[in-house]
Design an enzyme around this catalytic site. Structure first.
Site, PDB file in Angstrom:
ATOM      1  N   HIS A 104       0.814  -1.228   0.000  1.00 34.39           N
ATOM      2  CA  HIS A 104       0.000   0.000   0.000  1.00 34.39           C
ATOM      3  C   HIS A 104       0.846   1.276   0.000  1.00 34.39           C
ATOM      4  CE1 HIS A 104      -3.484  -2.427   0.138  1.00 34.39           C
ATOM      5  NE2 HIS A 104      -3.684  -2.511   1.435  1.00 34.39           N
ATOM      6  N   HIS A 175      -9.912   2.315  -0.065  1.00 42.39           N
ATOM      7  CA  HIS A 175      -9.896   1.180   0.861  1.00 42.39           C
ATOM      8  C   HIS A 175     -11.039   1.227   1.879  1.00 42.39           C
ATOM      9  CE1 HIS A 175      -8.158  -2.143   3.116  1.00 42.39           C
ATOM     10  NE2 HIS A 175      -7.040  -2.131   2.416  1.00 42.39           N
ATOM     11  N   GLU A 298     -11.539  -3.325  -3.443  1.00 42.11           N
ATOM     12  CA  GLU A 298     -10.535  -2.340  -3.852  1.00 42.11           C
ATOM     13  C   GLU A 298     -10.264  -2.520  -5.339  1.00 42.11           C
ATOM     14  OE1 GLU A 298      -7.158  -2.909  -0.969  1.00 42.11           O
ATOM     15  OE2 GLU A 298      -8.671  -4.202  -0.066  1.00 42.11           O
TER      16      GLU A 298
HETATM   17  C1  GLA Z   1      -5.325  -5.172   1.666  1.00 43.69           C
HETATM   18  C2  GLA Z   1      -4.306  -6.227   1.773  1.00 43.69           C
HETATM   19  C3  GLA Z   1      -4.524  -6.935   3.047  1.00 43.69           C
HETATM   20  C4  GLA Z   1      -4.480  -5.975   4.187  1.00 43.69           C
HETATM   21  C5  GLA Z   1      -5.518  -4.973   4.047  1.00 43.69           C
HETATM   22  C6  GLA Z   1      -5.473  -3.970   5.178  1.00 43.69           C
HETATM   23  O1  GLA Z   1      -6.565  -5.658   1.371  1.00 43.69           O
HETATM   24  O2  GLA Z   1      -4.311  -7.146   0.718  1.00 43.69           O
HETATM   25  O3  GLA Z   1      -3.565  -7.917   3.206  1.00 43.69           O
HETATM   26  O4  GLA Z   1      -3.253  -5.331   4.216  1.00 43.69           O
HETATM   27  O5  GLA Z   1      -5.337  -4.337   2.828  1.00 43.69           O
HETATM   28  O6  GLA Z   1      -5.035  -4.467   6.364  1.00 43.69           O
END
Ligand code: GLA
Length: 334
Positions: A104, A175, A298
């Site tokens: 991220h 997100h 997402e």
């Molecule tokens: C995304 C990632 C997950 C986690 C979430 C937030 O979806 O793929 O592994 O990091 O964000 O915690």
């Protein structure tokens, strides 16, 4: 117009919560810290309003740390294996912040930036951010604009734009964690449909192996709606990708009758069911966020694309325009 309100201060800078509201009583609130969507209020089938996203009521709780509730994710959504990527033959080492991998956008991703804001009208804002050359290890100064617009028919349109002055990889997403019954409780009984014949297979560390795997005969097959039922943290390869906006997922919550449909111009969607929530974070209504308290859809390019030549590219060069659009449509059904 509903009054925008101060949401706290960070590093001497004011953070404001902006409210987008339409005539149906639907409301979206967002702050210029991380571009975080702090609440989305929509009617159920009886017309009763509830807040259907996870989050907090104070800035300090976001600053203290949280799993990206409602935030804009950048420069690169999801993982880049070992933080290594090559562009034009040069290797870049990005900081690793998740089990040896880059997640991220790094420790200080776009979810922690203070964004500039322009008000469009009572139903829209534009967030702007400049991520400098070398920010979190990425080459090129990246100028980013994200627009949030609520329509009169209860759709939230998120539009992303970016330009760079050196070749870099870009993959932006939103997100938000949804719970269509109203935040608190878990989402396992929500019914999900994903228009995808395949997903990107991953190893034990959630790094794509490169295989585009068929969902047929697996628990990843949501081509016919079924209850969420368990833990997921995977990227679906949605059907009919050609860069035009089309519906890729639909979620229905039987008790409230609320429906969410997600349309996007992107080739993938990470479906994540809040598996890492463990009841220690207390949400804005005072209830603990237990495992599976929310689901995320997402919309994105695939994780770790810089290391997979068979995935649609995420490379952005100077003179090109990164442009992506996702629409969250909120409705009800019997
Ligand atoms: C995304 C990632 C997950 C986690 C979430 C937030 O979806 O793929 O592994 O990091 O964000 O915690």
């Amino acid at each position: 117009m509903v009054q925008d309100r101060p949401f706290g201060r960070i590093g001497g800078r004011e953070v404001t919560e902006f409210t987008l509201a339409n005539a149906n009583g639907a409301e979206v609130r967002a702050v210029n810290y991380g571009g975080i969507i702090t609440s989305i209020t929509t009617p159920d089938r009886q017309g009763r309003l509830a807040d259907i996203v996870l989050g907090f009521s104070a800035l300090d709780e976001y600053i203290a740390g949280h799993p990206y509730f409602g935030a804009i994710i950048g420069r690169y959504a999801n993982r880049i294996a070992r933080g290594r990527m090559a562009i034009d033959g040069r290797i870049y080492q990005l900081p690793v912040n998740a089990g040896g991998h880059h997640l991220h956008g790094g420790r200080s991703g776009f979810d922690r930036a203070i964004w500039g804001v322009e008000r469009l009208d009572s139903k829209g804002i534009v967030l702007t951010h400049v991520s400098g050359d070398g920010d979190q290890g990425y080459p090129g100064a990246l100028q980013v604009r994200v627009t949030y617009r609520l329509t009169d028919t209860n759709e939230l349109i998120v539009e992303y734009e970016a330009h760079t002055d050196r070749a870099t990889h870009v993959n932006l997403t939103q997100h938000s964690y949804f719970n269509l019954a109203g935040e608190g409780g878990n989402v396992l009984a929500h019914q999900l449909h994903i228009d995808a014949d395949a997903y990107t297979a991953v190893d034990a560390e959630l790094i794509p192996t490169g295989e585009i795997a068929a969902v047929e005969g697996t628990r990843f097959d949501f081509r016919t709606a079924k209850p969420i039922g368990g833990a997921y943290d995977h990227n679906w390869v949605v059907n009919h990708y050609d860069g035009a906006l089309r519906t890729v997922a639909r979620v229905f919550e039987p008790l409230s009758g609320r429906m969410l449909s997600v349309a996007t111009t992107e080739p993938g969607v990470q479906f994540y069911t809040g598996s890492f929530l463990d009841g220690t974070l207390i949400g804005k209504s005072g209830r603990p966020y237990v495992q599976h308290a929310g689901f995320c859809l997402e919309t994105q390019h695939f994780p770790d694309t810089p290391n997979h030549a068979n995935f649609p590219t995420t490379l952005l060069r100077p003179g090109e325009r990164y442009h992506s659009r996702t629409m969250f449509a909120f409705g009800v059904s019997r």
